[in-house]
Design a protein around this motif. Structure first.
Motif, short mmCIF file in Angstrom:
data_model
loop_
_atom_site.label_atom_id
_atom_site.label_comp_id
_atom_site.label_asym_id
_atom_site.label_seq_id
_atom_site.Cartn_x
_atom_site.Cartn_y
_atom_site.Cartn_z
N PRO A 151 -5.45 -7.94 -27.35
CA PRO A 151 -5.77 -9.21 -28.04
C PRO A 151 -5.15 -10.45 -27.39
N ASN A 152 -5.94 -11.53 -27.45
CA ASN A 152 -5.51 -12.86 -27.02
C ASN A 152 -5.20 -12.98 -25.53
N LYS A 153 -5.84 -12.17 -24.72
CA LYS A 153 -5.66 -12.23 -23.27
C LYS A 153 -6.88 -12.79 -22.55
N LEU A 154 -8.03 -12.77 -23.21
CA LEU A 154 -9.26 -13.27 -22.61
C LEU A 154 -9.60 -14.64 -23.19
N PRO A 155 -9.92 -15.61 -22.35
CA PRO A 155 -10.35 -16.91 -22.87
C PRO A 155 -11.78 -16.82 -23.36
N GLY A 156 -12.13 -17.67 -24.26
CA GLY A 156 -13.51 -17.69 -24.74
C GLY A 156 -13.74 -16.70 -25.86
N GLU A 157 -15.02 -16.56 -26.21
CA GLU A 157 -15.40 -15.72 -27.33
C GLU A 157 -15.34 -14.24 -26.95
N VAL A 158 -14.74 -13.43 -27.82
CA VAL A 158 -14.60 -12.00 -27.57
C VAL A 158 -15.08 -11.20 -28.77
#
Length: 183
Positions: A93-100
């Motif tokens: 969690p919270n490692k990828l920018p943008g919508e996941v």
């Protein structure tokens, strides 16, 4: 590590296996840590590892190689490039920018999540999930569920190492043609 039959089938497996260092009691007492960093120091063994995966998956119409954080990021991209597939990171969690989109899974003590960018894969694509090691299979199962939720067909999950003595729980349903690559 590879079974005796697998070692007889491919002469590269013992060399790859011997290039992986085992560190007792790391990161805590009782853990036998499988250190793949020593595999990277042996260019022949590392190349053979990638080649074995490429040989298995080339021509299988795989369009996505999904790598599980963090060591799946090491093995996934060269395999993806060699078989003509895209690489998709599966992250905590919270490692990828943008919508996941995310999928929760259970740990020994608690829960965690696996995330992937929205739009990274399309319904109907065929995926290979890659990681360095399979222990309980929790992260692999979460990755499978995440990809299948958006209509991707998971062809196989592949790992370099299987921890002996643990029984992986890779399939929540019987239709997965899973096959780990054990070195």
């Amino acid at each position: 590590m590879a079974s005796q039959d697998e070692q007889q089938q491919d002469p590269r497996i013992p060399k790859i296996s011997s290039a992986i260092r085992v560190i007792p009691n790391f990161p805590k007492p009782g853990i036998m840590f499988q250190d793949i960093t020593t595999l990277f120091l042996d260019t022949k063994a590392f190349s053979d590892t990638i080649d074995m995966f490429v040989e298995r998956y080339k021509g299988k119409n795989i369009s996505v190689v999904a790598g599980i954080e963090a060591r799946g990021f090491i093995f996934g991209p060269p395999i993806a490039l060699a078989i003509g597939a895209k690489f998709v990171p599966m992250r905590k969690p919270n490692k990828l920018p943008g919508e996941v989109i995310s999928e929760e899974y259970s740990l020994e003590y608690g829960k965690d999540k696996m995330e992937m960018h929205v739009g990274a894969v399309q319904a109907g694509e065929r995926a290979l999930i890659i990681d360095d090691l399979v222990a309980t299979g929790g992260t692999l199962s979460a990755a499978i569920r995440l990809l299948e939720r958006v209509g991707v067909h998971v062809v196989e999950c592949a790992c370099v190492i299987e921890l002996s003595g643990l029984k992986p729980m890779l399939m929540s349903r019987d239709h997965y043609p899973l096959s780990e690559r054990h070195v």
